[in-house]
Write a protein that holds these residues in place. Structure first.
Motif, PDB file in Angstrom:
ATOM      1  N   ALA A 100       7.257 -12.289  -5.107  1.00 34.09           N
ATOM      2  CA  ALA A 100       8.188 -13.063  -5.933  1.00 34.09           C
ATOM      3  C   ALA A 100       9.493 -12.307  -6.167  1.00 34.09           C
ATOM      4  O   ALA A 100      10.568 -12.898  -6.220  1.00 34.09           O
ATOM      5  N   GLU A 101       9.387 -10.987  -6.294  1.00 41.67           N
ATOM      6  CA  GLU A 101      10.559 -10.168  -6.629  1.00 41.67           C
ATOM      7  C   GLU A 101      11.203  -9.562  -5.385  1.00 41.67           C
ATOM      8  O   GLU A 101      12.150  -8.792  -5.496  1.00 41.67           O
ATOM      9  N   SER A 158       1.929  -6.073 -13.532  1.00 45.54           N
ATOM     10  CA  SER A 158       2.601  -7.198 -12.883  1.00 45.54           C
ATOM     11  C   SER A 158       3.066  -8.168 -13.955  1.00 45.54           C
ATOM     12  O   SER A 158       2.709  -8.035 -15.125  1.00 45.54           O
ATOM     13  N   PHE A 159       3.845  -9.159 -13.517  1.00 46.51           N
ATOM     14  CA  PHE A 159       4.213 -10.263 -14.390  1.00 46.51           C
ATOM     15  C   PHE A 159       2.972 -11.138 -14.573  1.00 46.51           C
ATOM     16  O   PHE A 159       2.122 -11.235 -13.692  1.00 46.51           O
ATOM     17  N   GLY A 216      12.054 -22.397  -8.479  1.00 40.71           N
ATOM     18  CA  GLY A 216      11.605 -22.617  -7.107  1.00 40.71           C
ATOM     19  C   GLY A 216      10.761 -21.472  -6.609  1.00 40.71           C
ATOM     20  O   GLY A 216      10.733 -20.385  -7.199  1.00 40.71           O
ATOM     21  N   MET A 223       1.450  -6.833  -5.221  1.00 43.91           N
ATOM     22  CA  MET A 223       2.740  -7.253  -5.789  1.00 43.91           C
ATOM     23  C   MET A 223       3.772  -6.158  -5.537  1.00 43.91           C
ATOM     24  O   MET A 223       3.483  -4.977  -5.726  1.00 43.91           O
ATOM     25  N   ASP A 279       2.171 -11.173  -3.490  1.00 42.57           N
ATOM     26  CA  ASP A 279       3.074 -11.713  -4.502  1.00 42.57           C
ATOM     27  C   ASP A 279       4.410 -10.989  -4.313  1.00 42.57           C
ATOM     28  O   ASP A 279       4.652  -9.925  -4.887  1.00 42.57           O
ATOM     29  N   ASN A 318       7.845 -23.580  -7.886  1.00 43.79           N
ATOM     30  CA  ASN A 318       8.096 -22.242  -8.439  1.00 43.79           C
ATOM     31  C   ASN A 318       7.110 -21.224  -7.841  1.00 43.79           C
ATOM     32  O   ASN A 318       6.206 -21.604  -7.087  1.00 43.79           O
ATOM     33  N   GLY A 319       7.319 -19.988  -8.180  1.00 43.36           N
ATOM     34  CA  GLY A 319       6.489 -18.927  -7.613  1.00 43.36           C
ATOM     35  C   GLY A 319       5.055 -18.974  -8.102  1.00 43.36           C
ATOM     36  O   GLY A 319       4.119 -18.656  -7.352  1.00 43.36           O
ATOM     37  N   THR A 320       4.873 -19.376  -9.357  1.00 40.27           N
ATOM     38  CA  THR A 320       3.520 -19.456  -9.905  1.00 40.27           C
ATOM     39  C   THR A 320       2.705 -20.527  -9.178  1.00 40.27           C
ATOM     40  O   THR A 320       1.537 -20.305  -8.819  1.00 40.27           O
ATOM     41  N   SER A 322       9.745 -16.113  -5.143  1.00 44.97           N
ATOM     42  CA  SER A 322      10.225 -16.906  -6.288  1.00 44.97           C
ATOM     43  C   SER A 322      11.746 -17.017  -6.241  1.00 44.97           C
ATOM     44  O   SER A 322      12.437 -16.061  -5.870  1.00 44.97           O
ATOM     45  N   ALA A 365       2.266 -14.118 -14.334  1.00 38.43           N
ATOM     46  CA  ALA A 365       1.993 -15.203 -13.370  1.00 38.43           C
ATOM     47  C   ALA A 365       0.922 -14.805 -12.359  1.00 38.43           C
ATOM     48  O   ALA A 365       0.138 -15.662 -11.920  1.00 38.43           O
ATOM     49  N   THR A 366       0.887 -13.534 -11.981  1.00 36.41           N
ATOM     50  CA  THR A 366      -0.092 -13.092 -10.980  1.00 36.41           C
ATOM     51  C   THR A 366      -1.504 -13.354 -11.493  1.00 36.41           C
ATOM     52  O   THR A 366      -2.367 -13.864 -10.758  1.00 36.41           O
ATOM     53  N   LYS A 399      15.803 -14.221 -10.425  1.00 38.34           N
ATOM     54  CA  LYS A 399      15.424 -13.484  -9.215  1.00 38.34           C
ATOM     55  C   LYS A 399      16.658 -13.228  -8.336  1.00 38.34           C
ATOM     56  O   LYS A 399      17.765 -13.634  -8.681  1.00 38.34           O
TER      57      LYS A 399
HETATM   58  C1  LIG Z   1       8.847 -14.249 -11.093  1.00 40.74           C
HETATM   59  C2  LIG Z   1       7.471 -13.858 -10.719  1.00 40.74           C
HETATM   60  C3  LIG Z   1       6.460 -14.797 -10.426  1.00 40.74           C
HETATM   61  C4  LIG Z   1       6.562 -16.250 -10.688  1.00 40.74           C
HETATM   62  O1  LIG Z   1       7.635 -16.897 -10.255  1.00 40.74           O
HETATM   63  P1  LIG Z   1       8.132 -18.244 -10.999  1.00 40.74           P
HETATM   64  O2  LIG Z   1       9.004 -18.813  -9.937  1.00 40.74           O
HETATM   65  O3  LIG Z   1       8.875 -17.801 -12.211  1.00 40.74           O
HETATM   66  O4  LIG Z   1       6.951 -19.083 -11.289  1.00 40.74           O
HETATM   67  C5  LIG Z   1       5.251 -14.340  -9.973  1.00 40.74           C
HETATM   68  N1  LIG Z   1       4.997 -13.038  -9.826  1.00 40.74           N
HETATM   69  C6  LIG Z   1       5.925 -12.110 -10.118  1.00 40.74           C
HETATM   70  C7  LIG Z   1       5.574 -10.685  -9.917  1.00 40.74           C
HETATM   71  C8  LIG Z   1       7.178 -12.477 -10.585  1.00 40.74           C
HETATM   72  O5  LIG Z   1       8.077 -11.538 -10.904  1.00 40.74           O
END
Ligand SMILES: *Cc1c(COP(=O)(O)O)cnc(C)c1O
Length: 393
Positions: free
Chosen positions: A195-196, A105-106, A229, A167, A193, A79-81, A217, A108-109, A222
């Motif tokens: 991810a988006e 940010s989300f 993933g 991000m 990051d 996953n992205g995290t 991500s 996870a960052t 997404k």
């Molecule tokens: C979705 C997201 C992540 C994490 O991705 P996951 O695959 O859900 O773990 C990290 N950073 C940002 C900004 C996100 O939007």
């Protein structure tokens, strides 16, 4: 009482603008679209027994992801995290270090920084891209850090600042060119990051490739998904090799022996997920086109709505329009939650932007610069339904 009338009108106006584009009935914020070879590839996995950490779809997904983004290397992860965590480890973040991240940010960052035993320092947003403000970051670094033996030291805490995580908010590219200059000048890394940001480009370059590494991500919400993933993308072959090694338990290649040369992770993307990813990558150009059409229709539709603005792409960028963003005018900010309630009650799954990370319980104590712009964005941004399938309703 005076204000109730404009509020009701406001909710009606936004609902009408949404309805003109996506019709009525429940509209989720972002649903995946599976119209390609997903089931066929999944069946291949199951028929051959390759469902887990070994299998052709993982290699194929990495290859095609590198092709699409223009990265020299892509490493597919769970996953992205996990991708962020692994990238931070590889870039040398250790217990007691500090990392500069956006307050907007989300979670996870920030969590990825914490997973390394390090602490985030929260930086304000730039008003047009909503990403880290490079000018404010420069001022912070100039006023608060020393260079000691090539290390960037925070004068306030005595700790090492190891890097910046940029991000790309809702898929709109932020100014990573300026951030890359800062990273170079202050001898710290830049990690993106993204991810988006799958399918977003800045000056023709896919997001995630200006820094040492970038992460993507493929979560279900997404732009494209592998179920769960993520990936690291990079143009640095040494960093890519380390990402692959550390994400596969640092197993030394051997036909039958178990030899692991480091403490490492089981972060590799399973073949089942990669199979879905290969099918989704084939669909990505179509999905991006549909999302662009949706954005343009929203722009047309919201032109006539007083009190909100649909946010467009920053200059010199092609965004993926992962989530479309409305910004409420100052005079409506106090009614944000009532507007969200009103629209959700009509089936439109609109959402506010994240609470600033700096205000969350686990991060309240962390250092931050003045967050005036981020605070304004926190109060005024609303995401509206944005999945590529919405146009077909
Ligand atoms: C979705 C997201 C992540 C994490 O991705 P996951 O695959 O859900 O773990 C990290 N950073 C940002 C900004 C996100 O939007």
């Amino acid at each position: 009482m005076k204000n109730l009338i404009p509020l009701a009108v406001m909710v009606d106006d936004i609902a009408d603008a949404l309805s003109r584009v996506i019709g009525n009935g429940i509209a989720e914020l972002h649903e995946p679209v599976f119209e390609g070879n997903e089931i066929r590839y999944l069946k291949q996995c199951i028929d051959t027994g390759y469902v887990s950490s070994v299998g052709n779809f993982v290699n194929q997904f990495e290859c095609e992801l590198a092709n699409f983004t223009g990265a020299s290397h892509a490493v597919a992860l769970v996953n992205g995290t996990a991708a962020l965590h692994l990238a931070l480890k590889i870039l040398g973040v250790e217990h007691g270090d500090e990392v500069l991240i956006p307050a907007l940010s989300f979670v996870a960052t920030a969590n990825a920084v914490s997973h390394c035993g390090a602490q985030p320092i929260f930086i304000d947003s730039e008003p047009t891209t909503f990403g880290i403000d490079a000018v404010k970051l420069k001022l912070f670094l100039e006023a608060n850090t020393n260079n000691r033996d090539g290390q960037c030291i925070n004068k306030n805490t005595g700790k090492k600042i190891k890097g910046i995580i940029a991000m790309h908010v809702f898929g709109n590219p932020c100014d990573v060119d300026s951030l890359a200059v800062l990273a170079r000048d202050f001898n710290i890394f830049l990690l993106e990051d993204a991810a988006e940001g799958v399918g977003s480009f800045l000056n023709g370059v896919h997001v995630g490739l200006k820094g040492a590494m970038g992460i993507l991500s493929f979560n279900g919400n997404k732009t494209i998904t592998t179920g769960g993933g993520g990936a690291i993308i990079t143009n640095n072959s040494e960093l890519a090799a380390r990402a692959k090694h550390l994400s596969t338990t640092a197993k030394v290649p051997h036909p039958w022996e178990f030899c692991h040369d480091q403490v490492a992770f089981n972060y590799r993307m399973p073949n089942l997920n990669a199979a879905v990813g290969c099918a989704q990558l084939e669909e990505l150009p179509k999905i991006l086109k549909l999302k662009r059409v949706l954005h343009e229709k929203y722009r047309e539709s919201f032109k006539s709505v007083d009190g909100v603005n649909l946010i467009g792409e920053p200059l010199n960028t092609i965004g993926n329009h992962w989530l479309n963003i409305l910004r409420l005018d100052e005079k409506f900010i106090d009614y944000r939650d009532l507007i969200l309630d009103g629209l959700n009650n009509r089936g439109y799954r609109v959402r506010p932007v994240w609470r600033l990370l700096s205000s969350l319980e686990p991060y309240k104590h962390c250092e931050r610069v003045d967050l005036q712009v981020a605070r304004g964005l926190e109060k005024s941004l609303i995401n509206i339904p944005s999945g590529a399938g919405l146009l077909k309703r």
